[in-house]
Design a protein around this motif. Structure first.
Motif, PDB file in Angstrom:
ATOM      1  N   PHE A 149       0.810  -1.202   0.000  1.00  0.00           N
ATOM      2  CA  PHE A 149       0.000   0.000   0.000  1.00  0.00           C
ATOM      3  C   PHE A 149       0.848   1.258   0.000  1.00  0.00           C
ATOM      4  N   SER A 150       2.022   1.179   0.575  1.00  0.00           N
ATOM      5  CA  SER A 150       2.875   2.355   0.660  1.00  0.00           C
ATOM      6  C   SER A 150       4.316   1.906   0.776  1.00  0.00           C
ATOM      7  N   ILE A 159      -7.519   3.839   4.759  1.00  0.00           N
ATOM      8  CA  ILE A 159      -8.007   2.787   3.871  1.00  0.00           C
ATOM      9  C   ILE A 159      -9.499   2.605   4.089  1.00  0.00           C
ATOM     10  N   ASP A 160     -10.227   2.518   3.001  1.00  0.00           N
ATOM     11  CA  ASP A 160     -11.618   2.096   3.062  1.00  0.00           C
ATOM     12  C   ASP A 160     -11.686   0.720   2.416  1.00  0.00           C
ATOM     13  N   CYS A 161     -12.471  -0.178   2.970  1.00  0.00           N
ATOM     14  CA  CYS A 161     -12.468  -1.548   2.459  1.00  0.00           C
ATOM     15  C   CYS A 161     -13.836  -2.178   2.628  1.00  0.00           C
ATOM     16  N   ALA A 162     -14.040  -3.281   1.937  1.00  0.00           N
ATOM     17  CA  ALA A 162     -15.292  -4.034   2.037  1.00  0.00           C
ATOM     18  C   ALA A 162     -15.010  -5.478   1.652  1.00  0.00           C
ATOM     19  N   LEU A 163     -15.825  -6.383   2.192  1.00  0.00           N
ATOM     20  CA  LEU A 163     -15.642  -7.814   1.988  1.00  0.00           C
ATOM     21  C   LEU A 163     -16.761  -8.370   1.125  1.00  0.00           C
ATOM     22  N   GLY A 164     -16.413  -9.313   0.239  1.00  0.00           N
ATOM     23  CA  GLY A 164     -17.404  -9.994  -0.581  1.00  0.00           C
ATOM     24  C   GLY A 164     -17.058 -11.464  -0.734  1.00  0.00           C
ATOM     25  N   TYR A 165     -18.044 -12.251  -1.169  1.00  0.00           N
ATOM     26  CA  TYR A 165     -17.870 -13.700  -1.313  1.00  0.00           C
ATOM     27  C   TYR A 165     -18.121 -14.125  -2.750  1.00  0.00           C
ATOM     28  N   ASP A 166     -17.142 -14.817  -3.320  1.00  0.00           N
ATOM     29  CA  ASP A 166     -17.238 -15.359  -4.670  1.00  0.00           C
ATOM     30  C   ASP A 166     -17.791 -16.777  -4.572  1.00  0.00           C
ATOM     31  N   VAL A 174     -11.434  -8.950  -0.660  1.00  0.00           N
ATOM     32  CA  VAL A 174     -11.524  -7.636  -0.032  1.00  0.00           C
ATOM     33  C   VAL A 174     -11.114  -6.597  -1.062  1.00  0.00           C
ATOM     34  N   VAL A 175     -11.946  -5.590  -1.279  1.00  0.00           N
ATOM     35  CA  VAL A 175     -11.566  -4.472  -2.133  1.00  0.00           C
ATOM     36  C   VAL A 175     -11.182  -3.322  -1.209  1.00  0.00           C
ATOM     37  N   ALA A 176      -9.999  -2.761  -1.421  1.00  0.00           N
ATOM     38  CA  ALA A 176      -9.472  -1.710  -0.552  1.00  0.00           C
ATOM     39  C   ALA A 176      -9.074  -0.502  -1.385  1.00  0.00           C
ATOM     40  N   SER A 177      -9.570   0.656  -0.987  1.00  0.00           N
ATOM     41  CA  SER A 177      -9.175   1.915  -1.629  1.00  0.00           C
ATOM     42  C   SER A 177      -8.292   2.684  -0.657  1.00  0.00           C
ATOM     43  N   VAL A 178      -7.154   3.155  -1.148  1.00  0.00           N
ATOM     44  CA  VAL A 178      -6.138   3.772  -0.304  1.00  0.00           C
ATOM     45  C   VAL A 178      -6.087   5.268  -0.582  1.00  0.00           C
ATOM     46  N   TYR A 179      -6.146   6.045   0.486  1.00  0.00           N
ATOM     47  CA  TYR A 179      -6.099   7.508   0.402  1.00  0.00           C
ATOM     48  C   TYR A 179      -4.852   7.969   1.151  1.00  0.00           C
ATOM     49  N   ILE A 180      -3.974   8.692   0.471  1.00  0.00           N
ATOM     50  CA  ILE A 180      -2.682   9.070   1.056  1.00  0.00           C
ATOM     51  C   ILE A 180      -2.588  10.579   1.205  1.00  0.00           C
ATOM     52  N   GLY A 181      -2.170  11.008   2.395  1.00  0.00           N
ATOM     53  CA  GLY A 181      -1.833  12.402   2.622  1.00  0.00           C
ATOM     54  C   GLY A 181      -2.992  13.331   2.848  1.00  0.00           C
ATOM     55  N   ASP A 182      -4.243  12.861   2.769  1.00  0.00           N
ATOM     56  CA  ASP A 182      -5.401  13.717   2.961  1.00  0.00           C
ATOM     57  C   ASP A 182      -5.934  13.559   4.381  1.00  0.00           C
ATOM     58  N   ARG A 192      -6.147   6.994  -4.127  1.00  0.00           N
ATOM     59  CA  ARG A 192      -4.867   6.987  -4.830  1.00  0.00           C
ATOM     60  C   ARG A 192      -4.606   5.628  -5.469  1.00  0.00           C
ATOM     61  N   HIS A 193      -4.947   4.564  -4.743  1.00  0.00           N
ATOM     62  CA  HIS A 193      -4.773   3.202  -5.249  1.00  0.00           C
ATOM     63  C   HIS A 193      -5.993   2.371  -4.865  1.00  0.00           C
ATOM     64  N   VAL A 194      -6.288   1.362  -5.668  1.00  0.00           N
ATOM     65  CA  VAL A 194      -7.338   0.389  -5.350  1.00  0.00           C
ATOM     66  C   VAL A 194      -6.741  -1.002  -5.524  1.00  0.00           C
ATOM     67  N   TYR A 195      -6.889  -1.837  -4.497  1.00  0.00           N
ATOM     68  CA  TYR A 195      -6.336  -3.191  -4.522  1.00  0.00           C
ATOM     69  C   TYR A 195      -7.431  -4.200  -4.205  1.00  0.00           C
ATOM     70  N   ILE A 196      -7.209  -5.434  -4.667  1.00  0.00           N
ATOM     71  CA  ILE A 196      -8.135  -6.534  -4.406  1.00  0.00           C
ATOM     72  C   ILE A 196      -7.359  -7.674  -3.751  1.00  0.00           C
ATOM     73  N   PHE A 197      -7.816  -8.091  -2.595  1.00  0.00           N
ATOM     74  CA  PHE A 197      -7.201  -9.211  -1.872  1.00  0.00           C
ATOM     75  C   PHE A 197      -8.044 -10.460  -2.065  1.00  0.00           C
ATOM     76  N   THR A 198      -7.399 -11.591  -2.385  1.00  0.00           N
ATOM     77  CA  THR A 198      -8.066 -12.878  -2.550  1.00  0.00           C
ATOM     78  C   THR A 198      -7.592 -13.814  -1.453  1.00  0.00           C
ATOM     79  N   LEU A 199      -8.531 -14.367  -0.686  1.00  0.00           N
ATOM     80  CA  LEU A 199      -8.162 -15.171   0.471  1.00  0.00           C
ATOM     81  C   LEU A 199      -7.468 -16.463   0.082  1.00  0.00           C
ATOM     82  N   SER A 200      -7.925 -17.134  -0.979  1.00  0.00           N
ATOM     83  CA  SER A 200      -7.359 -18.437  -1.343  1.00  0.00           C
ATOM     84  C   SER A 200      -5.888 -18.344  -1.715  1.00  0.00           C
TER      85      SER A 200
END
Length: 397
Positions: A149-150, A159-166, A174-182, A192-200
């Motif tokens: 993330f940094s 970071i703002d994030c949310a969880l979903g199930y496939d 998990v989809v995470a949006s990252v806000y830096i310096g604000d 600033r960045h958006v990342y996707i985390f996969t548990l498997s």
């Protein structure tokens, strides 16, 4: 004295299908943790992902266990924060888990899916947030890897994030949006960045997103339904819009990793602020809840089967209850705090109001329907899993 004859014939064990489908699947999650120690056979059954799915479906179908998960605000003076399981009908406390906190950190629940809570651990001193996945049924948690993330972990970011199930691949994202310096408390930013985390795979990947027609609302309500996560978007142009300031839903399809922007219906009040129009779940459909000065109303997004979404106004609520709303159940019952404390319920269909608890003085920071789950039991890196830091669990019943 009469001597009893002992049976010395061969000892027959129960068939595996009876053990699995008639005994183990009916037990609560914490009992299953102890059952794993009975034998290698029982351990292999409980650790099997298909058994975890069967157990969760059994918990979902049991309508008698109407329970709520309630995360209460931290008591910094006593360095504790409680997560309680409460009866959904009378709001009576059934059990509670004490979480250790300090002056410099606190836990915020973001979303709850299939027994997993997606949480943020916000560290005030550095203004940096970490993401956790926690299963309160088995008291296990994951702290998601954070380095990408940094480049500098000391850079202030939120970071703002949310969880979903496939459900296709039986996986969590998990989809995470990252806000830096604000300013981390400001609700409107471009990530600033958006990342996707996969548990498997226990890994992150960068997501391709465009700015779209609106800003994302950071920290607002998140709703997950039918493989899609929804949250709010704000119209930022100075020219008034018939949709008001809250103009869109931002959506993320956890199966296809696709972001979309969904137009909301025109607002009756163009100057409405963002938290007065937000997503809710109603009868397994995504809906829009609008709160005005003297009344509220609910719109439901119709299933358009790939075509442009359409909205239908379903309910008008003449009571101004939603300013104190703490949770909106999928069946149309909302829970709200009373003017002098306590918790009440209101049914949008029958217009019936009930008092659930007279003496509840706290204002919960997160409420959701509680379902037991075995997720995070096996199949993840051992170094990443840990028992959530707490000061004990009390069982009320």
């Amino acid at each position: 004295m009469i001597k009893r004859k002992r049976f010395r014939g061969p000892q027959k064990s129960l068939p595996i299908d009876i053990i699995q489908n008639e005994i183990l699947v009916k037990l609560p999650a914490r009992s299953l943790l102890r059952c794993r120690c009975v034998s290698k056979l029982w351990c292999s059954i409980i650790d099997d992902p298909s058994f975890a799915s069967s157990h969760f479906k059994k918990c979902q179908s049991n309508q008698e266990k109407n329970r709520l998960l309630v995360l209460e605000p931290p008591d910094i003076i006593e360095s504790k924060q409680f997560c309680a399981i409460r009866n959904g009908e009378k709001f009576r406390k059934m059990s509670k888990i004490g979480l250790d906190v300090t002056w410099f950190e606190q836990y915020q629940a973001v979303s709850y899916v299939n027994g997993l809570i997606c949480m943020k651990r916000y560290i005030k001193e550095t203004q940096i947030s970490n993401i956790l996945l926690w299963n309160p049924s088995i008291r296990k948690a994951l702290e998601l890897p954070f380095s990408q993330f940094s480049n500098d972990a000391k850079i202030r970011h939120d970071i703002d994030c949310a969880l979903g199930y496939d459900h296709i691949n039986n996986d969590y994202k998990v989809v995470a949006s990252v806000y830096i310096g604000d300013d981390p408390l400001h609700p409107l930013h471009i990530p600033r960045h958006v990342y996707i985390f996969t548990l498997s795979t226990f890994s992150w990947k960068s997501a391709n997103t465009d700015r779209g027609p609106c800003l994302w609302i950071k920290g607002g309500p998140k709703v997950f339904v039918k493989g899609v996560i929804y949250w709010g978007g704000i119209y930022v142009l100075t020219k008034p819009s018939p949709k008001g300031r809250f103009s869109h839903f931002v959506s993320f399809d956890v199966i296809n990793d696709v972001f979309k922007y969904i137009d909301l219906p025109d607002s009756e009040h163009v100057n409405i602020w963002e938290y007065e129009r937000f997503p809710i779940l109603l009868d397994q459909s995504i809906a829009l809840l609008e709160i005005f000065e003297s009344y509220s109303q609910i719109w439901v997004m119709e299933d358009s089967k790939g075509m442009e979404q359409s909205w239908t106004k379903r309910f008008n609520i003449n009571l101004q209850l939603l300013e104190r709303c703490i949770y909106f159940k999928m069946d149309g019952e909302l829970l709200f705090t009373g003017e002098k404390g306590g918790v009440n319920s209101y049914n949008i269909r029958s217009h019936e109001t009930k008092v659930l608890a007279k003496s509840y003085k706290l204002s919960p920071i997160f409420v959701s329907v509680y379902r037991e789950s075995l997720t995070l039991l096996k199949g993840i890196p051992e170094r990443a899993s840990f028992t959530f830091p707490s000061h004990g669990t009390s069982q009320i019943e």
